[in-house]
Design an enzyme around this catalytic site. Structure first.
Site, PDB file in Angstrom:
ATOM      1  N   GLU A  95       3.605 -49.924 -45.085  1.00  0.00           N
ATOM      2  CA  GLU A  95       3.394 -51.214 -44.424  1.00  0.00           C
ATOM      3  C   GLU A  95       3.660 -52.400 -45.338  1.00  0.00           C
ATOM      4  O   GLU A  95       4.015 -53.482 -44.867  1.00  0.00           O
ATOM      5  CB  GLU A  95       1.961 -51.308 -43.886  1.00  0.00           C
ATOM      6  CG  GLU A  95       1.654 -50.383 -42.723  1.00  0.00           C
ATOM      7  CD  GLU A  95       1.442 -48.933 -43.118  1.00  0.00           C
ATOM      8  OE1 GLU A  95       1.411 -48.641 -44.335  1.00  0.00           O
ATOM      9  OE2 GLU A  95       1.327 -48.090 -42.226  1.00  0.00           O
ATOM     10  N   HIS A 136      -8.890 -47.781 -37.197  1.00  0.00           N
ATOM     11  CA  HIS A 136      -7.831 -48.152 -36.255  1.00  0.00           C
ATOM     12  C   HIS A 136      -8.225 -49.385 -35.447  1.00  0.00           C
ATOM     13  O   HIS A 136      -7.378 -50.040 -34.861  1.00  0.00           O
ATOM     14  CB  HIS A 136      -7.533 -47.017 -35.267  1.00  0.00           C
ATOM     15  CG  HIS A 136      -6.692 -45.918 -35.823  1.00  0.00           C
ATOM     16  ND1 HIS A 136      -7.141 -45.043 -36.770  1.00  0.00           N
ATOM     17  CD2 HIS A 136      -5.399 -45.561 -35.568  1.00  0.00           C
ATOM     18  CE1 HIS A 136      -6.172 -44.181 -37.068  1.00  0.00           C
ATOM     19  NE2 HIS A 136      -5.113 -44.477 -36.364  1.00  0.00           N
TER      20      HIS A 136
HETATM   21  C1  LIG Z   1      -1.723 -46.997 -43.333  1.00  0.00           C
HETATM   22  C2  LIG Z   1      -1.471 -46.233 -42.112  1.00  0.00           C
HETATM   23  N1  LIG Z   1      -0.295 -46.363 -41.489  1.00  0.00           N
HETATM   24  C3  LIG Z   1      -0.041 -45.703 -40.348  1.00  0.00           C
HETATM   25  C4  LIG Z   1      -0.974 -44.871 -39.812  1.00  0.00           C
HETATM   26  C5  LIG Z   1      -0.689 -44.148 -38.504  1.00  0.00           C
HETATM   27  N2  LIG Z   1      -0.473 -42.755 -38.798  1.00  0.00           N
HETATM   28  C6  LIG Z   1      -1.474 -41.873 -38.772  1.00  0.00           C
HETATM   29  S1  LIG Z   1      -1.004 -40.371 -39.304  1.00  0.00           S
HETATM   30  C7  LIG Z   1       0.559 -40.900 -39.550  1.00  0.00           C
HETATM   31  C8  LIG Z   1       1.568 -39.956 -40.099  1.00  0.00           C
HETATM   32  C9  LIG Z   1       1.177 -39.496 -41.446  1.00  0.00           C
HETATM   33  O1  LIG Z   1       2.175 -38.678 -41.962  1.00  0.00           O
HETATM   34  P1  LIG Z   1       1.807 -37.700 -43.141  1.00  0.00           P
HETATM   35  O2  LIG Z   1       1.218 -38.462 -44.260  1.00  0.00           O
HETATM   36  O3  LIG Z   1       3.011 -36.910 -43.429  1.00  0.00           O
HETATM   37  O4  LIG Z   1       0.661 -36.799 -42.571  1.00  0.00           O
HETATM   38  P2  LIG Z   1       0.738 -35.840 -41.301  1.00  0.00           P
HETATM   39  O5  LIG Z   1       0.287 -36.628 -40.137  1.00  0.00           O
HETATM   40  O6  LIG Z   1       2.123 -35.360 -41.196  1.00  0.00           O
HETATM   41  O7  LIG Z   1      -0.238 -34.763 -41.611  1.00  0.00           O
HETATM   42  C10 LIG Z   1       0.694 -42.227 -39.220  1.00  0.00           C
HETATM   43  C11 LIG Z   1       1.936 -42.986 -39.308  1.00  0.00           C
HETATM   44  C12 LIG Z   1      -2.202 -44.765 -40.478  1.00  0.00           C
HETATM   45  N3  LIG Z   1      -3.191 -43.996 -40.019  1.00  0.00           N
HETATM   46  N4  LIG Z   1      -2.420 -45.444 -41.629  1.00  0.00           N
END
Ligand SMILES: Cc1ncc(C[n+]2csc(CCOP(=O)(O)OP(=O)(O)O)c2C)c(N)n1
Ligand SMILES: Cc1ncc(C[n+]2csc(CCOP(=O)(O)OP(=O)(O)O)c2C)c(N)n1
Ligand SMILES: [Mg+2]
Ligand SMILES: [Mg+2]
Lengths: 327, 318, 327, 318
Positions: free
Chosen positions: A54, A123
């Site tokens: 972000e 959130h």
């Molecule tokens: C700072 C932030 N940005 C966006 C999100 C929304 N979000 C939640 S999980 C996720 C994907 C995370 O990817 P990864 O770190 O690979 O973990 P995975 O979900 O694949 O286990 C996103 C974009 C969030 N929770 N926090």
């Protein structure tokens, strides 16, 4: 007039602005995945997925805005903006001033927030007051589908950074949206209901709670005016003051925490500039000084509801009910 | 006169101008006339060598330690000093002060004193150039300290993925304010972080202006032809303190002495004399000319008016 | 009583708390360099330099606080906190609640801000209202050497995250500091001058401007009470209300921007809970909705000065001077 | 029964418990009884293999996709489900919901759903252990997406410099919400970023629980003996969508099918049958037992009361 959900109204605004102005582009985590139709229509360059980052998403928007593009970024949920604060506040908000006016930052940063999805405090955090407090930034938080569309279009056309909040609970709410070009100017509140006895000022989901409260108040012989701020900055001070000077009573309602919130600003404004017209104490109804809970029951309790607004309105009228003892 | 010599003399003059500018500001600060600044003393070769490798249509982002970049790019020292002194004639009307001077007309944009701010903005600046089909590449100067901020990596990752023609220039001056690079950076060199992103890079002796210049030309060429990012690390040393006044009590005397012996201006002077046969008095003349220009600049700045009080709230919104 | 500068008072508080409690430690960019004496006294483990990485500095503090240490971090200048917002707001401020009370976050995050050093808007941004608005966080911003010492000690002993702001302009100001153990409880305002006619509420550098204004007002026959908030959260609502209920008039003064600032909160509080006692409009004097300029002349103009406070106080008293026409 | 078989059967049971838990929540979500969750379906081997390599005094930090880590650590599925359903009996009194369940008593602390939050906190948790002379290491689970947040690098750098005994476990499941890893991460593997910090690391097949376990044991041993960080990357796949409900319309069918064929539970079942001679019906029994436990858990959760309205403002300040 066609009826759209808030999410559809947002989609329409983005699509129309992408079509209208080549310099407009949109990016963010999953933006291209979720808006595959726009990718097909406008090309992969103008509707982009980003890495999960972000800070650089917002920084890239600021850098692009200063040099000729008009980016719209989706930061997903308001608490994630904690990673974007430097780019939004220190760069987009200040570098115009710091540079003596050499740059402008036509960009829109969107984020969702608010009770309704039981997703909890990381959130759901109504942090709009941070941006109202910060210089150089405009802040929009509409309540109706028509305004979502019209204000988002205006935000994209504005030459300043605009933080555009979407109250999650409103996403699927339908409303009539005028056909054709529909742009709502930033900085103008809407008087949704005329009234004589008390002014209810709100924005986002609690606007509806105010309208419900006004209906209830009418049955009790109290005529409430309901103002939807729509834009939190620039604040439509005139609309607020004109109403309060007429009704002499003010209740401000929002879901964000009370301390230093937008409600504080409006109450202060009235105490300063409509003092002579005031007929009773000002009331604020706001979320508590607590993170947003996940549990549905608690989450709903977080948000000021119509019944509480009715009580607050009545408490400004000693003639109707006694003013609660001051501690 | 051969090309190398001509170029070296031009570098020499530019480096002296920068040194004279910084020394004048130090003097003004010591006299109580100017606020503190982050000087680039010792890093003149890095700035001059890189900036000379750029084309007029290229864009530059820089940071708090920007005087050398600005002057190398041809900024007017008078308007820079006016800015530092908070005068209305400054490049930013006195609203910036020394820490974030931008000069859009010279392509030096969006200077931020938030360490890492330049790295978060550069991707957008480069994106604009690409999408608006404007010529030129984008160069960003940042410190070894900035490479410890997470935004450095977010920037590299995005630049690699979006194929942005950015020349990243890490000025590794061994210091991050009051902390030695060794104490704050686990990697030995900034450039080590480029490879995992598939970004090419190299490091170069930052006190040898000709070496810097050659490396920067090559790096810029790679960026121009591949339209992809490149990371050039310039190894140099901050010869003065972080922000004037600074007694450098925390600096290892030996290390400082070692680098003082490699003062980039002295190195170049030696080379000009030894390799190119330039006489010492010719070099002294160059230095003198630079100092004279800076004296004029200071006079201009000091004679300039303060901004009008009404400027307090202008340039906030567009 | 010994006389210390504010910076010395801060140093004394930190040294005393490090000596008192082994769990206290301090880190930040240059902390060990600048406090080499403390390194010598308490060891390199307890007084540490960090990399330039405010996000992980604050996150490390939050993680350490939740698991048994009591970190104090120096984030240098308030605008750099934009990089620390996730750790401070989403982690330290919310994880106690989110976890149902499993963790507590005894940590102090220090930062400097305010006009006086002509360092411009990316070093000078009075953003304390962000943290007042955010749940789970306490906010302190003292004005005297004694309070800097006593409140910093209290902040270090508090079991919640405390954001501790140092107004740069006060750093070299001297004041008497009580000998020995001197702890000032968080959440208690100080009445620095008693008065009958108007209440001046402020904090940090503008407290002195209020005292100067009060002295001037006295010469005009107006008796002003001056309240130094000292702690911005929890806010000493009682002290403010008690005073306003007595004087009937309120002027709030701070350097931070007006919109949704601490002044808005206090004005709103008075409009809600001291309405019946108000004898005139509330006034706020605050920095403009603009980034802080560097140029000394402009920087001083940014800050409400005593003369403006005098005028504002008089404008609350229609009997003394006419109320300015409301637009 | 030989040791490998015993262990494998224990892994198998744990993995089934996790799968049953997630599938029950999916069913509840589809029935409108539960809110959406981020399931760990497909990643059970990663969680079980790593957590089984930890000692009781070790501490764990995790993220939004935490159910597998919690259950592998021995969390009570009834209290987890109660939390997801917002009940007072949940581990966090219903204040967390699914996204940030911490269970301090089990050493699963400070769960954050801010991607990267765990990485910013882990250094502090490890610092506490070190400075308070508490036994054990600290493990942090994070996704490939989190490795794109700058905080990942800030965390690695600090851990390297401060010599913090942290086992970093990157669960590279090829997805970052609705974006494929390829589109968001310039590096082919997360582990590539470790070396510049001088941090050792390796990647391992994350769908083979025994391979994960062996690698994790070795990694944990390195952390224990060196008292320094280590980065273990577990290569796996998110078999369901990001957050229920999710039709996975954006997922490449072939890729998904390839990984479905490598479902970690199926792989282990095959091995137990083929290598260890376990009968299919024995395995079915294990699965049945897991499902029954989860049904009980769901019944407990559904019968639990909502939190009292007064809880709205408790646990804010200490
Ligand atoms: C700072 C932030 N940005 C966006 C999100 C929304 N979000 C939640 S999980 C996720 C994907 C995370 O990817 P990864 O770190 O690979 O973990 P995975 O979900 O694949 O286990 C996103 C974009 C969030 N929770 N926090
Ligand atoms: C985000 C942020 N943190 C801290 C500072 C204070 N500060 C200014 S310059 C500096 C050192 C920067 O080091 P480096 O990036 O190596 O650049 P150098 O000063 O050595 O040129 C620090 C800590 C800042 N301006 N911004
Ligand atoms: Mg440096
Ligand atoms: Mg992933």
């Amino acid at each position: 007039m066609p009826t759209l959900t808030v999410f559809e109204a947002i989609d329409a605004a983005i699509a129309e602005e992408l079509a209208r102005d080549e310099r407009v582009l949109m990016f963010g985590e999953g933006v291209a995945t979720k808006r595959a139709d726009l990718v097909a229509r406008f090309g992969a360059g103008r509707v982009r997925n980003t890495p999960l980052a972000e800070a650089v998403i917002a920084g890239t928007a600021a850098g692009a805005a200063a040099t000729g593009l008009r980016p719209v970024i989706d930061l997903l949920f308001a608490p994630f903006m904690t990673y974007s604060m430097d780019a939004i506040v220190n760069s987009a908000g200040k570098l115009r001033y710091i540079s003596g006016g050499q740059f402008r930052f036509p960009m829109v940063a969107m984020a969702m927030t608010g009770a309704g999805w039981t997703v909890g405090a990381q959130h759901n955090h109504n942090n709009e007051a941070w941006f109202v407090h910060s210089p150089g930034i405009k802040v929009v938080m509409p309540s109706t589908a028509a305004d979502f569309k019209g204000l988002l279009k205006a935000a994209i056309r504005d030459d300043n950074p605009v933080v555009f909040f979407v109250d999650m609970a409103l996403g699927h709410v339908r409303g009539e949206v005028p056909d054709g070009e529909h742009v709502v100017p930033l900085g103008k509140a809407a008087v949704l209901r005329r009234g004589r006895d008390v002014t209810l000022v709100s924005y986002a989901k609690t606007v509806q709670h105010c309208l419900d409260a006004a209906a209830e108040l009418a049955t009790r012989g109290v005529s409430a005016e309901v103002i939807d701020l729509r834009t939190l900055k620039p604040l439509d001070e005139e609309a607020i003051l004109a109403s309060v000077r007429r009704t002499g009573r003010l209740v401000v309602v929002h879901e964000a925490s009370k301390l230093c919130g937008v409600g504080a600003e409006i109450a202060a404004l009235a105490g300063e500039q409509a003092y002579a017209a005031l007929k009773g104490p000002i009331r604020r109804l706001a979320g508590p000084d607590a993170p947003a809970p996940s549990s549905h029951a608690l989450e709903q309790a977080f948000v000021p509801q119509a019944a509480a607004i009715v009580d607050a309105a009545l408490s400004t009228m000693p003639s109707v009910v006694a003013e609660p003892a001051l501690s | 006169m051969n090309e190398a010599k001509t170029k070296a003399l031009a570098h020499f003059e530019r480096m002296h101008l920068i040194r004279a500018y910084e020394e004048k500001l130090v003097a003004l600060q010591q006299a109580g006339t100017a606020a503190g600044t982050c000087t680039s003393v010792g890093q003149e070769a890095a700035a001059v060598g890189v900036v000379a490798a750029l084309a007029p249509e290229d864009t530059i982002l820089t940071n708090h330690r920007s005087a050398a970049h600005l002057l190398a790019r041809g900024a007017n020292p008078a308007r820079m000093m006016a800015e530092v002194l908070g005068r209305a004639t400054g490049y930013c009307k006195g609203k910036s002060g020394s820490l974030h001077i931008s000069v859009k007309d010279l392509g030096v944009v969006l200077t931020s004193t938030i360490v890492g701010g330049e790295l978060s903005l550069v991707t957008g600046v480069s994106l604009s150039k690409t999408m608006l089909h404007e010529p030129g590449i984008t160069t960003v100067f940042f410190g070894d300290g900035a490479s410890c901020e997470g935004i450095f990596h977010e920037s590299l990752n995005l630049a690699a993925l979006w194929k942005l023609p950015i020349l990243y220039v890490a000025e590794n001056n061994q210091w991050q304010a009051f902390v030695h690079r060794r104490e704050a950076m686990a990697a030995e060199q900034v450039v080590a972080h480029a490879a995992p992103y598939g970004i090419p890079g190299r490091s170069v002796d930052g006190n040898d202006v000709e070496a810097v210049h050659a490396a920067a030309r090559q790096a810029a060429e790679v960026v121009r032809t591949t339209q992809r990012p490149y990371l050039l690390e310039v190894l140099t040393y901050r010869l003065r303190g972080h922000f004037e006044p600074d007694d450098q009590a925390y600096v290892d005397r030996e290390e400082l002495a070692r680098w003082q012996a490699r003062d980039p201006i002295r190195l170049l002077a030696d080379r000009l004399r030894e390799r190119d046969g330039v006489e010492a008095h010719e070099l002294a003349l160059v230095a003198e000319r630079a100092r004279a220009r800076i004296e004029d600049a200071a006079a201009f700045a000091l004679a300039s008016p303060m901004p009008d009080a009404a400027e307090l709230t202008t340039d906030v919104y567009a």
